[in-house]
Design an enzyme around this catalytic site. Structure first.
Site, PDB file in Angstrom:
ATOM      1  N   ASP A  95       0.826  -1.210   0.000  1.00  0.00           N
ATOM      2  CA  ASP A  95       0.000   0.000   0.000  1.00  0.00           C
ATOM      3  C   ASP A  95       0.863   1.263   0.000  1.00  0.00           C
ATOM      4  O   ASP A  95       1.960   1.273   0.557  1.00  0.00           O
ATOM      5  CB  ASP A  95      -0.926  -0.018   1.228  1.00  0.00           C
TER       6      ASP A  95
ATOM      7  N   HIS B  91       2.646   3.276  -9.015  1.00  0.00           N
ATOM      8  CA  HIS B  91       2.455   1.844  -9.258  1.00  0.00           C
ATOM      9  C   HIS B  91       3.672   1.257  -9.969  1.00  0.00           C
ATOM     10  O   HIS B  91       4.099   0.147  -9.677  1.00  0.00           O
ATOM     11  CB  HIS B  91       1.181   1.602 -10.074  1.00  0.00           C
TER      12      HIS B  91
ATOM     13  N   LEU C 154      10.807 -20.777  -4.990  1.00  0.00           N
ATOM     14  CA  LEU C 154       9.881 -19.850  -4.331  1.00  0.00           C
ATOM     15  C   LEU C 154       8.556 -19.899  -5.078  1.00  0.00           C
ATOM     16  O   LEU C 154       8.549 -19.943  -6.306  1.00  0.00           O
ATOM     17  CB  LEU C 154      10.448 -18.425  -4.393  1.00  0.00           C
TER      18      LEU C 154
HETATM   19  C1  IPE Z   1      -5.285  -2.807  -0.387  1.00  0.00           C
HETATM   20  O1  IPE Z   1      -4.962  -1.469  -0.556  1.00  0.00           O
HETATM   21  C2  IPE Z   1      -5.292  -3.525  -1.699  1.00  0.00           C
HETATM   22  C3  IPE Z   1      -3.985  -3.730  -2.329  1.00  0.00           C
HETATM   23  C4  IPE Z   1      -2.825  -3.403  -1.807  1.00  0.00           C
HETATM   24  C5  IPE Z   1      -4.014  -4.336  -3.644  1.00  0.00           C
HETATM   25  P1  IPE Z   1      -6.081  -0.345  -0.763  1.00  0.00           P
HETATM   26  O2  IPE Z   1      -5.384   0.949  -0.736  1.00  0.00           O
HETATM   27  O3  IPE Z   1      -6.862  -0.670  -1.977  1.00  0.00           O
HETATM   28  O4  IPE Z   1      -7.002  -0.565   0.519  1.00  0.00           O
HETATM   29  P2  IPE Z   1      -7.905   0.476   1.311  1.00  0.00           P
HETATM   30  O5  IPE Z   1      -8.857   1.056   0.302  1.00  0.00           O
HETATM   31  O6  IPE Z   1      -6.990   1.499   1.867  1.00  0.00           O
HETATM   32  O7  IPE Z   1      -8.568  -0.336   2.375  1.00  0.00           O
HETATM   33  C1  IPE Z   2      -1.504   0.236  -3.459  1.00  0.00           C
HETATM   34  O1  IPE Z   2      -1.297   1.614  -3.518  1.00  0.00           O
HETATM   35  C2  IPE Z   2      -1.614  -0.381  -4.834  1.00  0.00           C
HETATM   36  C3  IPE Z   2      -2.982  -0.799  -5.206  1.00  0.00           C
HETATM   37  C4  IPE Z   2      -3.993  -0.837  -4.402  1.00  0.00           C
HETATM   38  C5  IPE Z   2      -3.195  -1.190  -6.600  1.00  0.00           C
HETATM   39  P1  IPE Z   2      -2.520   2.647  -3.526  1.00  0.00           P
HETATM   40  O2  IPE Z   2      -2.888   2.894  -4.947  1.00  0.00           O
HETATM   41  O3  IPE Z   2      -3.604   2.141  -2.654  1.00  0.00           O
HETATM   42  O4  IPE Z   2      -1.827   3.923  -2.902  1.00  0.00           O
HETATM   43  P2  IPE Z   2      -2.440   4.933  -1.844  1.00  0.00           P
HETATM   44  O5  IPE Z   2      -2.997   4.130  -0.710  1.00  0.00           O
HETATM   45  O6  IPE Z   2      -3.495   5.710  -2.570  1.00  0.00           O
HETATM   46  O7  IPE Z   2      -1.278   5.766  -1.435  1.00  0.00           O
HETATM   47 MG    MG Z   3      -4.077   2.398  -0.697  1.00  0.00          MG
END
Ligand code: IPE
Ligand code: IPE
Ligand code: MG
Length: 237
Positions: free
Chosen positions: A17, A34, A128
């Site tokens: 995240d 990303h 792995l």
């Molecule tokens: C969780 O992150 C999902 C992934 C890392 C793929 P999100 O950023 O989507 O989750 P929330 O919305 O903060 O719960």
């Molecule tokens: C996690 O990073 C990646 C995915 C959920 C695809 P986010 O896109 O949720 O990044 P933040 O949480 O907005 O910083």
């Molecule tokens: Mg996020």
């Protein structure tokens, strides 16, 4: 390591995240976050390989993530497609077996084809297991497992229920993979966000403040080593 003990962790799972915040802090579009996140994912794969962790699961795209703006979803699917299309040589060189967990039928056909190709191409690798949770939701996985378990009973000419936990466990997306011993979430958010709800029952949960693109190999290796030492000390008590 004490040979009398099972290796620990047998499975590390990561909620990657913070990509969006990483990009925003640099005044970059979210997709750049990303892209930077893919580099951290590769680094995590190499760390687990080097530390002898047999399974790494990366939460890559959740069912909830389908509700993000269409432009971001499209960009994420393009990035995913490119990763899947190009990663085979690296996975082969590292003897990594690739798996995908989730409602894969919801992915664009092009992406699904690459998922299937990579799964088949790497099926014989043994160093792995790299699982990507794609179009994944923990509740959906449990529901899918219950339905599959009941359908299997009916196909065998039996009543669909009642089901026991073992029946459901046998129909999860990767029933042969051990449950995660360690779940790590980056970016300071302290929640599971629908990740591995069934499998996380006995997992150690670690939440770290770094945004995923900043969570480099050194940091992950230090964290896993520290958790391994903590676990060993606990087992020895
Ligand atoms: C969780 O992150 C999902 C992934 C890392 C793929 P999100 O950023 O989507 O989750 P929330 O919305 O903060 O719960
Ligand atoms: C996690 O990073 C990646 C995915 C959920 C695809 P986010 O896109 O949720 O990044 P933040 O949480 O907005 O910083
Ligand atoms: Mg996020």
């Amino acid at each position: 390591m004490d040979e009398h003990h099972e290796p620990w962790p047998r499975h590390v799972a990561v909620i990657m995240d913070g990509n969006g915040r990483w990009a925003r802090r640099r005044h970059l579009p979210r997709i750049e976050g990303h892209r930077a996140g893919v580099k951290s994912a590769r680094a995590a794969m190499e760390v687990c390989r080097d530390l002898g962790v047999p399974v790494l699961t990366l939460y890559t795209f959740s069912l909830e993530n389908w509700r993000r703006p269409q432009a971001e979803v499209d960009e994420l699917m393009r990035l995913l497609h490119r990763y899947l299309a190009r990663e085979a040589p690296r996975l082969a060189a590292n003897r990594v077996r690739f798996r995908a967990l989730g409602r894969l039928g919801m992915l664009p056909a092009k992406v699904r084809a690459k998922v299937e190709e990579l799964t088949a191409a790497t099926a014989g690798n043994d160093r792995l297991t790299l699982c990507l949770a794609l179009s994944y939701g923990g509740r959906a996985e449990i529901v899918d497992a219950i339905n599959a378990a009941a359908a299997a009973r009916v196909a065998a000419g039996r009543e669909p229920g009642p089901l026991a936990p073992a029946d459901i466990a046998a129909h999860l997306y990767a029933p042969d993979v051990p449950p995660p011993d360690l779940i790590i979430r980056t970016s300071g958010e302290v929640r599971l966000s629908n990740f591995l709800l069934w499998e996380s029952v006995g997992a150690r949960l670690v939440f770290v403040p770094e945004l995923w693109p900043d969570f480099n190999a050194k940091r992950l290796a230090a964290l896993v080593s520290a958790e391994r030492a903590r676990h060993a000390a606990q087992v020895a008590r």
